[in-house]
Motif scaffolding. Structure first.
Motif, PDB file in Angstrom:
ATOM      1  N   SER A 205       5.685   8.434  -2.824  1.00  0.00           N
ATOM      2  CA  SER A 205       4.909   7.756  -1.786  1.00  0.00           C
ATOM      3  C   SER A 205       5.804   6.974  -0.836  1.00  0.00           C
ATOM      4  O   SER A 205       6.950   6.638  -1.164  1.00  0.00           O
ATOM      5  N   ILE A 206       5.233   6.721   0.350  1.00  0.00           N
ATOM      6  CA  ILE A 206       5.817   5.770   1.290  1.00  0.00           C
ATOM      7  C   ILE A 206       5.089   4.441   1.055  1.00  0.00           C
ATOM      8  O   ILE A 206       3.855   4.386   1.086  1.00  0.00           O
ATOM      9  N   ASP A 207       5.836   3.369   0.819  1.00  0.00           N
ATOM     10  CA  ASP A 207       5.233   2.072   0.500  1.00  0.00           C
ATOM     11  C   ASP A 207       5.294   1.144   1.708  1.00  0.00           C
ATOM     12  O   ASP A 207       6.365   0.929   2.295  1.00  0.00           O
ATOM     13  N   ILE A 208       4.127   0.606   2.068  1.00  0.00           N
ATOM     14  CA  ILE A 208       3.995  -0.294   3.221  1.00  0.00           C
ATOM     15  C   ILE A 208       3.591  -1.676   2.712  1.00  0.00           C
ATOM     16  O   ILE A 208       2.578  -1.822   2.027  1.00  0.00           O
ATOM     17  N   VAL A 209       4.373  -2.694   3.036  1.00  0.00           N
ATOM     18  CA  VAL A 209       4.094  -4.058   2.588  1.00  0.00           C
ATOM     19  C   VAL A 209       3.377  -4.823   3.693  1.00  0.00           C
ATOM     20  O   VAL A 209       3.656  -4.638   4.887  1.00  0.00           O
ATOM     21  N   THR A 210       2.437  -5.676   3.302  1.00  0.00           N
ATOM     22  CA  THR A 210       1.725  -6.542   4.248  1.00  0.00           C
ATOM     23  C   THR A 210       1.892  -7.993   3.799  1.00  0.00           C
ATOM     24  O   THR A 210       1.898  -8.294   2.599  1.00  0.00           O
TER      25      THR A 210
ATOM     26  N   TYR B 275       0.852  -1.189   0.000  1.00  0.00           N
ATOM     27  CA  TYR B 275       0.000   0.000   0.000  1.00  0.00           C
ATOM     28  C   TYR B 275       0.891   1.243   0.000  1.00  0.00           C
ATOM     29  O   TYR B 275       1.949   1.258   0.635  1.00  0.00           O
ATOM     30  N   SER B 276       0.440   2.264  -0.676  1.00  0.00           N
ATOM     31  CA  SER B 276       1.206   3.513  -0.768  1.00  0.00           C
ATOM     32  C   SER B 276       0.458   4.642  -0.072  1.00  0.00           C
ATOM     33  O   SER B 276      -0.763   4.777  -0.220  1.00  0.00           O
ATOM     34  N   ILE B 277       1.211   5.451   0.691  1.00  0.00           N
ATOM     35  CA  ILE B 277       0.630   6.626   1.341  1.00  0.00           C
ATOM     36  C   ILE B 277       1.501   7.838   1.023  1.00  0.00           C
ATOM     37  O   ILE B 277       2.649   7.708   0.602  1.00  0.00           O
ATOM     38  N   SER B 278       0.920   9.003   1.259  1.00  0.00           N
ATOM     39  CA  SER B 278       1.635  10.241   0.961  1.00  0.00           C
ATOM     40  C   SER B 278       2.743  10.487   1.987  1.00  0.00           C
ATOM     41  O   SER B 278       2.685  10.016   3.134  1.00  0.00           O
ATOM     42  N   TYR B 279       3.753  11.252   1.568  1.00  0.00           N
ATOM     43  CA  TYR B 279       4.820  11.634   2.492  1.00  0.00           C
ATOM     44  C   TYR B 279       4.297  12.506   3.628  1.00  0.00           C
ATOM     45  O   TYR B 279       4.910  12.593   4.690  1.00  0.00           O
ATOM     46  N   ASP B 280       3.155  13.155   3.414  1.00  0.00           N
ATOM     47  CA  ASP B 280       2.596  14.038   4.448  1.00  0.00           C
ATOM     48  C   ASP B 280       1.759  13.282   5.472  1.00  0.00           C
ATOM     49  O   ASP B 280       1.356  13.853   6.489  1.00  0.00           O
ATOM     50  N   ASP B 281       1.455  12.006   5.217  1.00  0.00           N
ATOM     51  CA  ASP B 281       0.608  11.227   6.128  1.00  0.00           C
ATOM     52  C   ASP B 281       1.416  10.661   7.288  1.00  0.00           C
ATOM     53  O   ASP B 281       2.646  10.498   7.207  1.00  0.00           O
TER      54      ASP B 281
END
Length: 276
Positions: free
Chosen positions: A228-233, A186-192
């Motif tokens: 983006s910041i990428d988060i792996v699950t 999943y990708s989130i914004s650098y501001d999150d």
């Protein structure tokens, strides 16, 4: 006159000897045929019975081995019968060998498929009902024999794969194991807030009863992307639940991000203009 009688007696003895020898040969040949046929049948049944007891040998392969043994014995019986009548079997065997070699060259592709089929049936990289990828195509194994493997695709198309191509390439079996790991990034914004986003993701997976507690669910930041910041699950589930967990996670995480004002960023470019 006496000479003529002697010649007739000699001729009669020769005819009697020929008839007697021929009759004996016929009887012996008939006996060889009967015994050979009985032995071939007994060996065929024995080979099939022993093969079927081995869990690694399929019924198709058991029948193939049994038939191979039967016809090998019948071939020996046929040669033995011919030898009883004075036929030069050495030349016959050589002719049969040459013919078999010629047929083998002509059917080398087919024989390659048969050899590969034997290997597939014996080693069992996949079975009926498994979802696999072979020779670059994927589908559910609907049928397999010594020549081909039949796959049924997700949109109900039938694909026939020659066993030579299946055995000669990489085989991926998606359903042979009882569990599978669902990997999603999943990708989130650098501001999150990264921790907040990870808590939202974790809450979704913990609420899904199909996700196993062991092995433990994992998530972590895997990369800093261009935008983006990428988060792996990584979540473990039963193989039958794999796609259900995957699709529900893709939908549920997006909705959870929206509720918590977490942005899934779009790729963007920043243009810098220099003043002349």
């Amino acid at each position: 006159m006496e000479q003529l009688l002697n010649d007739n007696e000699a001729l009669i003895r020769q005819i009697t000897e020929i008839v007697t020898t021929g009759g004996v040969n016929v009887l012996l040949a008939l006996g060889i045929l009967i015994v050979g046929y009985i032995v071939a049948g007994a060996v065929e049944r024995a080979v099939k019975r022993v093969s079927e007891r081995n869990p690694r040998i399929d019924k198709t392969l058991a029948t193939f081995f049994a038939s191979l043994a039967r016809y090998a014995i019948l071939a020996v019986v046929f040669i033995a019968v011919l030898s009883r009548f004075g036929v030069e079997t050495t030349s016959l065997v050589a002719a049969i060998g040459a013919a078999a070699f010629a047929v083998g060259l002509a059917l080398q592709g087919t024989l390659s498929n048969v050899a590969s089929g034997v290997m597939l049936v014996f080693f069992r990289p996949y079975s009926l009902g498994d979802f696999v990828e072979v020779a670059g195509v994927s589908g559910t194994v609907a049928d397999m024999n010594l020549f081909t493997t039949e796959l049924t695709t997700s949109d109900n198309k039938t694909i026939i794969v020659p066993n030579g191509q299946a055995w000669g390439g990489v085989i991926t079996n998606f359903t042979v194991k009882p569990t599978r790991r669902v990997d999603i990034t999943y990708s989130i914004s650098y501001d999150d807030d990264i921790d907040k986003a990870m808590d939202v993701i974790r809450a979704h997976y913990e609420a899904d009863e199909r996700v196993h507690k062991e092995p433990e669910f994992f998530l972590g930041v895997i990369s800093h992307g261009a935008s983006s910041i990428d988060i792996v699950t990584r979540a473990w589930t039963n193989t039958a639940d794999y796609w259900g967990v995957y699709f529900d996670a893709m939908k549920g995480i997006k909705q959870a991000f929206d509720k918590n004002d977490i942005e899934i960023p779009y790729p963007h470019e920043v243009q810098i203009q220099k003043k002349g």
